[in-house]
Design an enzyme around this catalytic site. Structure first.
Site, PDB file in Angstrom:
ATOM      1  N   GLN A  87       9.039 118.326 -37.830  1.00  0.00           N
ATOM      2  CA  GLN A  87       9.084 119.794 -37.788  1.00  0.00           C
ATOM      3  C   GLN A  87       9.804 120.311 -36.539  1.00  0.00           C
ATOM      4  O   GLN A  87      10.040 119.581 -35.588  1.00  0.00           O
ATOM      5  CB  GLN A  87       7.663 120.351 -37.813  1.00  0.00           C
ATOM      6  N   HIS A  88      10.085 121.612 -36.583  1.00  0.00           N
ATOM      7  CA  HIS A  88      10.686 122.333 -35.459  1.00  0.00           C
ATOM      8  C   HIS A  88      12.075 121.750 -35.163  1.00  0.00           C
ATOM      9  O   HIS A  88      12.855 121.526 -36.067  1.00  0.00           O
ATOM     10  CB  HIS A  88       9.769 122.300 -34.236  1.00  0.00           C
ATOM     11  N   ASP A 147       7.210 117.310 -41.934  1.00  0.00           N
ATOM     12  CA  ASP A 147       6.405 116.098 -42.044  1.00  0.00           C
ATOM     13  C   ASP A 147       4.947 116.371 -42.392  1.00  0.00           C
ATOM     14  O   ASP A 147       4.363 115.684 -43.250  1.00  0.00           O
ATOM     15  CB  ASP A 147       6.522 115.243 -40.785  1.00  0.00           C
TER      16      ASP A 147
END
Length: 470
Positions: free
Chosen positions: A71-72, A223
């Site tokens: 993520q991010h 994820d």
């Protein structure tokens, strides 16, 4: 078994893992893996190298593929689709000050949660864009498109339009999960007035396109969202994942907005929502304590199980790397209640396990305050295999705890999404449940109440930050 095969890709911080599954049952047919560079700033082309290495000879006969990515992160592209600079990953903390500035500039935590469901921290894409604008303005001026790690891999696979899904988009800091739209006003404010192109947000079962050789590519997701999809979470199911960091999450029907910042109000990969709390200190608490005691993890298990619940009053606040839940980035660990009678290796080992799990229990309290009360906990991650963790978790959590069979849950979730895109329909395919172990519940639940209560009291005494349930 059928002759239809799907693949799931887990492009995590450390490696790319691929599983090939039967599209109807979810049975794993074959697997592959390749390492990533150990860094917080990575050229995205390394992910493509790892994908091709892990998938070499593995994807024959696969009809659909999905990507679950960390993520991010921040992947920046120019007008020609070329990479402007190495991607900043979620665990790159150079944008910490930018996060503080943005929270203040846009009206504080409550304003942020109302806008995008979360209070941004250094991991979020929006804070990394602010850092780029302030520290590398010439590079920022070249940015024509911003995508996430899974978006970039999906785009490389199809060669077509850049797309994403609402689950991963919800971790950017400029997407509203509740409204299902980008907040371009926030993006432009953070990025110094620049307004780069963003990937189109696909529906849960929508396809991103096809590879040059005809393999269908699903929307992909983050994820945590992929792991939730693999586990088939239902009402009251809360995952506690014990890796390097710890996460607590589950799915619900309504968007959360926690102004304390303890819970990130993400979206999931099915059209619902995924409130999530994260702790920085999980499995490494155990490895550090084992090293301190001159033993290994198996030895730590033996020591911890030889001590009584509560470690005779010894309490460890395991903020060894600072902490995120609660938000104490500069905190250090502390040990309380030391007496001559309880200063034993057994009690220290027990206090380490109880302290780590009490940190995750605080996460359970935080998501419960957002309407996600745990009916049971699904314990996953490397530390879920610890005998001491398995014995102590039901005591600390106070609800039934099950341990699914070890598996690549992110890759499996991405494969299940691929099977959904291949088959169509309103719901993902029902795959055979993996084996799981139900842990024994304590006969005296008040013991867990006492352990949690003491940890909350010590936390408030030391840091003056009472949590939900304090």
């Amino acid at each position: 078994m059928t002759d239809k095969l799907v693949a799931g890709v887990d492009s995590s911080t450390q490696s790319t893992k691929i599983v090939v599954c039967d599209a109807e049952t979810g049975a794993v047919v074959r697997t592959g893996r390749a390492a990533h560079p150990d860094a917080t700033e990575v050229d995205p082309r390394e992910w493509w190298r790892a994908f091709t290495e892990a998938g070499d000879g593995l994807l024959d006969g696969v009809q659909a593929l999905g990507v679950g990515g960390q993520q991010h992160g921040m992947v920046t592209l120019d007008e020609d689709g070329e990479i402007v600079r190495p991607a900043l990953l979620w665990n790159d903390t150079r944008s910490g000050q930018a996060a503080e500035d943005l929270v203040r500039e846009l009206g504080g935590p409550a304003a942020w949660t109302e806008a995008v469901g979360s209070v941004p921290v250094a991991s979020f894409t929006v804070t990394k864009l602010r850092w780029l604008a302030e520290n590398e303005p010439e590079l920022a001026d070249r940015v024509a498109r911003v995508v996430l790690p899974h978006d970039w891999l999906t785009w490389r696979l199809t060669g077509g339009e850049a797309v994403t899904d609402r689950g991963d988009a919800s971790g950017t800091g400029y997407f509203s999960p509740a409204e299902g739209v980008y907040r371009r006003d926030i993006l432009k404010h953070a990025f110094g007035g620049r307004d780069p192109e963003l990937p189109r947000v696909l529906g849960p079962a929508e396809a991103a396109g096809r590879t040059p050789d005809g393999v269908l590519v699903s929307a992909g997701t983050g994820d945590n969202m992929a792991a939730a999809l693999a586990l088939g979470l239902g009402e009251g199911d809360v995952v506690v994942s014990l890796g390097t960091s710890g996460t607590v999450f589950g799915v619900c029907e309504t968007a959360s907005a926690d102004a304390t910042g303890l819970v990130a109000g993400f979206a999931d990969a099915t059209g619902r929502f995924l409130p999530l709390a994260c702790t920085l200190n999980a499995a490494r608490v155990l490895t550090a304590t084992a090293a301190m005691l001159g033993t290994d993890l198996a030895g730590l298990d033996r020591l911890a199980l030889a001590a009584q619940p509560g470690a005779e009053g010894l309490t460890l606040l395991p903020y060894l790397d600072g902490e995120r839940t609660p938000n104490l980035p500069t905190a250090a660990g502390s040990l309380h209640g030391l007496r001559r009678g309880n200063m034993t290796p057994e009690n220290l080992a027990r206090a380490a396990v109880e302290g780590m799990l009490c940190g995750l229990s605080a996460g359970l309290d935080a998501v419960a305050a957002q309407g996600l009360a745990a009916r049971r906990v699904l314990l996953i991650g490397g530390a879920a295999q610890s005998e001491a963790v398995r014995a102590i978790a039901p005591i600390v959590f106070g609800v039934p705890v099950v341990v699914p069979e070890p598996a690549e849950h992110v890759a499996l979730g991405a494969a299940r999404q691929a099977a959904w895109a291949l088959a169509g329909g309103a719901e993902p395919p029902v795959w055979e449940a993996t084996a799981q172990v139900t842990l024994e519940q304590p006969q005296s639940p008040e013991v867990g109440d006492e352990i949690r209560g003491r940890h909350l009291a010590v936390r408030q005494l030391v840091h003056d930050v009472p949590l939900q349930g304090a």
